[in-house]
Motif scaffolding. Structure first.
Motif, PDB file in Angstrom:
ATOM      1  N   ALA A 111       0.846  -1.195   0.000  1.00 63.30           N
ATOM      2  CA  ALA A 111       0.000   0.000   0.000  1.00 63.30           C
ATOM      3  C   ALA A 111       0.877   1.237   0.000  1.00 63.30           C
ATOM      4  CB  ALA A 111      -0.902   0.007   1.227  1.00 63.30           C
ATOM      5  N   ALA A 112       0.668   2.116  -0.982  1.00 62.43           N
ATOM      6  CA  ALA A 112       1.475   3.342  -1.062  1.00 62.43           C
ATOM      7  C   ALA A 112       1.329   4.181   0.201  1.00 62.43           C
ATOM      8  CB  ALA A 112       1.073   4.156  -2.299  1.00 62.43           C
ATOM      9  N   SER A 113       0.163   4.128   0.829  1.00 60.90           N
ATOM     10  CA  SER A 113      -0.068   4.930   2.029  1.00 60.90           C
ATOM     11  C   SER A 113       0.797   4.476   3.203  1.00 60.90           C
ATOM     12  CB  SER A 113      -1.547   4.885   2.425  1.00 60.90           C
ATOM     13  OG  SER A 113      -1.960   3.547   2.663  1.00 60.90           O
ATOM     14  N   ASP A 114       1.351   3.262   3.139  1.00 62.32           N
ATOM     15  CA  ASP A 114       2.239   2.790   4.198  1.00 62.32           C
ATOM     16  C   ASP A 114       3.598   3.481   4.145  1.00 62.32           C
ATOM     17  OD1 ASP A 114       0.318   1.083   5.149  1.00 62.32           O
ATOM     18  OD2 ASP A 114       1.132  -0.708   4.179  1.00 62.32           O
ATOM     19  N   ILE A 115       3.941   4.074   3.023  1.00 68.66           N
ATOM     20  CA  ILE A 115       5.185   4.812   2.790  1.00 68.66           C
ATOM     21  C   ILE A 115       6.412   3.902   2.850  1.00 68.66           C
ATOM     22  CG2 ILE A 115       6.580   6.848   3.359  1.00 68.66           C
ATOM     23  CD1 ILE A 115       3.761   7.544   2.452  1.00 68.66           C
ATOM     24  N   THR A 116       6.614   3.167   3.962  1.00 66.82           N
ATOM     25  CA  THR A 116       7.782   2.267   4.090  1.00 66.82           C
ATOM     26  C   THR A 116       7.314   0.878   4.522  1.00 66.82           C
ATOM     27  OG1 THR A 116       8.227   2.852   6.402  1.00 66.82           O
ATOM     28  CG2 THR A 116       9.277   4.197   4.715  1.00 66.82           C
ATOM     29  N   PRO A 117       6.568   0.161   3.688  1.00 64.20           N
ATOM     30  CA  PRO A 117       6.012  -1.137   4.106  1.00 64.20           C
ATOM     31  C   PRO A 117       7.098  -2.182   4.372  1.00 64.20           C
ATOM     32  CG  PRO A 117       5.706  -0.781   1.746  1.00 64.20           C
ATOM     33  CD  PRO A 117       6.201   0.510   2.310  1.00 64.20           C
ATOM     34  N   LEU A 118       6.797  -3.119   5.281  1.00 60.26           N
ATOM     35  CA  LEU A 118       7.688  -4.232   5.589  1.00 60.26           C
ATOM     36  C   LEU A 118       7.219  -5.496   4.868  1.00 60.26           C
ATOM     37  CD1 LEU A 118       8.219  -3.939   9.463  1.00 60.26           C
ATOM     38  CD2 LEU A 118       9.394  -2.722   7.626  1.00 60.26           C
ATOM     39  N   ARG A 119       8.196  -6.332   4.510  1.00 62.20           N
ATOM     40  CA  ARG A 119       7.868  -7.644   3.935  1.00 62.20           C
ATOM     41  C   ARG A 119       8.776  -8.688   4.572  1.00 62.20           C
ATOM     42  NH1 ARG A 119       6.692  -9.220  -2.342  1.00 62.20           N
ATOM     43  NH2 ARG A 119       6.621 -11.473  -2.078  1.00 62.20           N
ATOM     44  N   VAL A 120       8.174  -9.682   5.193  1.00 69.38           N
ATOM     45  CA  VAL A 120       8.955 -10.763   5.792  1.00 69.38           C
ATOM     46  C   VAL A 120       9.498 -11.651   4.672  1.00 69.38           C
ATOM     47  CG1 VAL A 120       8.925 -12.773   7.306  1.00 69.38           C
ATOM     48  CG2 VAL A 120       7.618 -10.723   7.926  1.00 69.38           C
ATOM     49  N   LEU A 121      10.819 -11.771   4.608  1.00 66.01           N
ATOM     50  CA  LEU A 121      11.445 -12.612   3.598  1.00 66.01           C
ATOM     51  C   LEU A 121      11.672 -14.035   4.102  1.00 66.01           C
ATOM     52  CD1 LEU A 121      14.192 -10.282   2.042  1.00 66.01           C
ATOM     53  CD2 LEU A 121      11.839 -10.643   1.290  1.00 66.01           C
ATOM     54  N   GLU A 122      12.191 -14.143   5.304  1.00 68.45           N
ATOM     55  CA  GLU A 122      12.528 -15.464   5.837  1.00 68.45           C
ATOM     56  C   GLU A 122      12.018 -15.595   7.263  1.00 68.45           C
ATOM     57  OE1 GLU A 122      16.747 -16.014   5.584  1.00 68.45           O
ATOM     58  OE2 GLU A 122      16.815 -15.621   3.433  1.00 68.45           O
ATOM     59  N   GLN A 123      11.417 -16.752   7.560  1.00 66.02           N
ATOM     60  CA  GLN A 123      10.997 -17.082   8.913  1.00 66.02           C
ATOM     61  C   GLN A 123      11.470 -18.496   9.169  1.00 66.02           C
ATOM     62  OE1 GLN A 123       8.396 -14.852  10.773  1.00 66.02           O
ATOM     63  NE2 GLN A 123       9.620 -15.801  12.377  1.00 66.02           N
ATOM     64  N   ASP A 124      12.646 -18.622   9.786  1.00 66.65           N
ATOM     65  CA  ASP A 124      13.259 -19.922  10.033  1.00 66.65           C
ATOM     66  C   ASP A 124      13.327 -20.134  11.539  1.00 66.65           C
ATOM     67  OD1 ASP A 124      14.661 -22.261  10.027  1.00 66.65           O
ATOM     68  OD2 ASP A 124      16.550 -21.414   9.315  1.00 66.65           O
ATOM     69  N   GLY A 125      12.296 -20.816  12.081  1.00 70.71           N
ATOM     70  CA  GLY A 125      12.224 -20.970  13.518  1.00 70.71           C
ATOM     71  C   GLY A 125      12.029 -19.612  14.165  1.00 70.71           C
ATOM     72  N   ASP A 126      12.948 -19.246  15.057  1.00 74.65           N
ATOM     73  CA  ASP A 126      12.838 -17.935  15.702  1.00 74.65           C
ATOM     74  C   ASP A 126      13.781 -16.918  15.081  1.00 74.65           C
ATOM     75  OD1 ASP A 126      15.148 -19.071  16.602  1.00 74.65           O
ATOM     76  OD2 ASP A 126      14.768 -18.731  18.740  1.00 74.65           O
ATOM     77  N   LYS A 127      14.205 -17.187  13.840  1.00 75.09           N
ATOM     78  CA  LYS A 127      15.021 -16.221  13.101  1.00 75.09           C
ATOM     79  C   LYS A 127      14.183 -15.612  11.989  1.00 75.09           C
ATOM     80  CE  LYS A 127      19.571 -18.269  13.946  1.00 75.09           C
ATOM     81  NZ  LYS A 127      20.811 -18.803  13.297  1.00 75.09           N
ATOM     82  N   THR A 128      14.138 -14.281  11.948  1.00 80.49           N
ATOM     83  CA  THR A 128      13.273 -13.578  10.995  1.00 80.49           C
ATOM     84  C   THR A 128      14.068 -12.531  10.231  1.00 80.49           C
ATOM     85  OG1 THR A 128      11.429 -13.827  12.553  1.00 80.49           O
ATOM     86  CG2 THR A 128      11.131 -12.255  10.753  1.00 80.49           C
ATOM     87  N   LEU A 129      13.929 -12.533   8.905  1.00 83.46           N
ATOM     88  CA  LEU A 129      14.567 -11.539   8.041  1.00 83.46           C
ATOM     89  C   LEU A 129      13.483 -10.734   7.342  1.00 83.46           C
ATOM     90  CD1 LEU A 129      17.267 -10.464   6.816  1.00 83.46           C
ATOM     91  CD2 LEU A 129      16.940 -12.113   4.966  1.00 83.46           C
ATOM     92  N   ILE A 130      13.533  -9.408   7.481  1.00 80.45           N
ATOM     93  CA  ILE A 130      12.487  -8.520   6.973  1.00 80.45           C
ATOM     94  C   ILE A 130      13.118  -7.476   6.061  1.00 80.45           C
ATOM     95  CG2 ILE A 130      10.739  -6.803   7.642  1.00 80.45           C
ATOM     96  CD1 ILE A 130      10.587  -8.242  10.368  1.00 80.45           C
ATOM     97  N   LEU A 131      12.440  -7.141   4.980  1.00 80.86           N
ATOM     98  CA  LEU A 131      12.862  -6.062   4.091  1.00 80.86           C
ATOM     99  C   LEU A 131      11.953  -4.863   4.309  1.00 80.86           C
ATOM    100  CD1 LEU A 131      14.739  -5.192   1.719  1.00 80.86           C
ATOM    101  CD2 LEU A 131      12.938  -5.997   0.163  1.00 80.86           C
ATOM    102  N   GLN A 132      12.546  -3.685   4.577  1.00 78.07           N
ATOM    103  CA  GLN A 132      11.767  -2.454   4.711  1.00 78.07           C
ATOM    104  C   GLN A 132      11.910  -1.649   3.432  1.00 78.07           C
ATOM    105  OE1 GLN A 132      12.614  -0.041   8.166  1.00 78.07           O
ATOM    106  NE2 GLN A 132      10.884   1.334   7.785  1.00 78.07           N
ATOM    107  N   ALA A 133      10.807  -1.476   2.727  1.00 73.61           N
ATOM    108  CA  ALA A 133      10.809  -0.753   1.457  1.00 73.61           C
ATOM    109  C   ALA A 133      10.971   0.742   1.713  1.00 73.61           C
ATOM    110  CB  ALA A 133       9.522  -1.025   0.689  1.00 73.61           C
TER     111      ALA A 133
END
Length: 491
Positions: free
Chosen positions: A97-119
């Motif tokens: 959503a453009a209104s989010d300005i800097t949306p997050l997207r979860v790339l990897e969820q491996d157990g309790d390890k999480t990698l997120i991309l912030q646009a």
């Protein structure tokens, strides 16, 4: 809120009352240092709770008002509301959503390890620099209008700062932009994005050298106080405090969007060459944002990685600076690094001045604490959460392919450096947020090499390389550069 220089010559001078509007237009302090707040404003847990669901523009207002205390709240709120809109940040990917300005997207969820991309690249020039530069353009116009004044912006770019500045300042009343870039060392898209602008207040100068030659000229002109005053010179490079503080906002946004309570920590990985973007993360952490690690990701020009591994800051010569496929990080002298060093050495301006004079005379300094070194402050780096890593062209291609295959996202070359290094530092239970640098369309040559196909471009950028270009080529000669500026300002 008052500001001090990292190189204040005396205790008395360090207490000189400079407010936000006093330093907004100028860039470097008169003594050659960089401005920082006399103390970092603190954020409480109740404030973080109140900010969780704010629109980006309102969050920006709440954070910026802690630093720009001399701008009336109503004016500052109007400026952030005009800047951070879905119409300005309109280049969101499918599903965002453009209104989010800097949306997050979860790339990897491996157990309790999480990698997120912030646009961060949905703005008009498709790069994270738009996040601060669009606000800077509005702040400049607001301040100049109040004083019926003019400003000649003199800046340097390794790729994205220039176009972000020019798009933010084009058509602004009372503003001209003189932007240096290294000749033939940006991507074709980056070059076209800048040089195709025909606005009469935009002047593009391709310098026969590398980015550091451009940056050195900006500093040389800024240090000539008579010329700077006579020509009304200001800067939009990340030495400008307003740019750095505007970038602080998206660290708060990323944290608040990735967590549900203030007990949770996150880490950020930031592709970095000039240290401005990750310096904003350092400031957010100093304000009390629960950041665990700040991960500096470099390319083959690994000056910062070397420091955060060894305590040695060793500037490279132009001949030692690599021209890489992540060109916005082809920097061997990180101009914002001084802000962190100021905190690292206990805000001792005399010490900072001596260390950075040593950079000019000896090419660097050594804080490792080993015999013959310049100090032992490297032992304190861990207290600030910094770690680092580097990436090369082969890593870059592999990461671009993996992210496309696994997640259906085409990332740019700098973001690829970030993801590669982030994976080396992900800790259980601590989400890792990678800050996006740009949209992949700006680096199509390398994307084509990595995945064998061209990147789809946002509307309006389909054939940008074929547009007429307006620029001049000049040597890295400060005297000639001053003459060119004076000729075109008429001052």
């Amino acid at each position: 809120m008052h500001y001090v220089s990292t190189r204040a010559a005396s205790a008395a001078e360090s207490q000189a009352p400079q407010q936000f509007s006093d330093i907004l237009l100028g860039g470097l302090a008169p003594d050659g240092g960089l401005y920082l707040p006399s103390e970092y404003p603190q954020v409480t847990g109740s404030e973080l709770d109140a900010w969780r669901k704010l629109p980006y523009a309102d969050l920006a207002f709440e954070i910026l008002r802690k630093f720009a205390t001399d701008i009336p709240d109503a004016d500052l709120k109007a400026l952030t509301a005009r800047t951070y809109t879905a119409a300005v940040y309109r280049n969101a990917r499918e599903g965002e959503a453009a209104s989010d300005i800097t949306p997050l997207r979860v790339l990897e969820q491996d157990g309790d390890k999480t990698l997120i991309l912030q646009a961060l690249s949905n703005g008009p020039t498709l790069a994270f620099k738009d996040m601060a530069m669009q606000l800077l353009g509005n702040l400049f116009e607001y301040t100049l209008a109040k004083n019926n004044a003019e400003l000649n912006i003199f800046g340097a770019t390794s790729g994205d700062t220039g176009s972000a500045a020019e798009y933010a300042m084009r058509g602004k009343k009372g503003i001209r932009v003189f932007m240096l870039s290294p000749h033939k060392k940006m991507s074709a898209f980056q070059t076209a994005q800048m040089f195709s602008l025909q606005d009469p207040n935009i002047f593009n100068i391709a310098v026969e050298g590398v980015f550091d030659d451009c940056q050195d000229m900006v500093k040389a002109v800024s240090n000539d106080l008579d010329f700077k005053a006579r020509q009304k010179i200001g800067t939009v490079n990340s030495i400008n405090w307003a740019r750095v503080v505007a970038q602080v906002v998206y660290y708060f946004r990323g944290y608040l969007a990735a967590t549900t309570s203030n007990d949770q920590k996150v880490s950020f990985t930031v592709p970095s060459g000039n240290f401005g973007n990750i310096c904003a993360g350092h400031i957010a952490r100093m304000m009390g944002l629960p950041i665990d690690k700040l991960v500096v990701a470099t390319n083959e020009n690994n000056v910062l990685d070397e420091f955060f591994r060894t305590g040695v800051y060793r500037v490279r010569k132009a001949s030692e600076t690599y021209h890489t496929s992540s060109p916005s990080m082809d920097i061997s002298k990180a101009s914002n690094f001084e802000r962190f060093v100021y905190d690292l050495v206990g805000r001792d301006a005399n010490r900072v001045r001596a260390l950075f004079q040593k950079v000019e005379t000896d090419g660097g300094f050594d804080l490792s604490g080993k015999p013959g070194s310049d100090g032992d402050e490297f032992r304190l780096v861990a207290n600030y959460g910094f770690v680092s890593g580097c990436s090369n062209h082969a890593n870059r291609l592999d990461t671009i392919r993996e992210v496309l295959d696994d997640y259906g996202i085409t990332i740019d070359t700098h973001t690829a450096d970030g993801i590669k290094v982030a994976r080396e530092h992900i800790a259980p239970g601590v989400p890792m947020i990678v800050l996006e640098t740009a949209l992949a369309a700006k680096f199509n040559e390398t994307i084509l090499e990595a995945v064998g196909m061209d990147v789809e471009r946002p509307a309006g950028f389909e054939d940008i390389e074929s547009l007429p270009q307006k620029f001049i080529v000049m040597p890295p000669d400060v005297a000639k550069m001053k003459g060119y500026i004076a000729e075109h300002t008429g001052l």
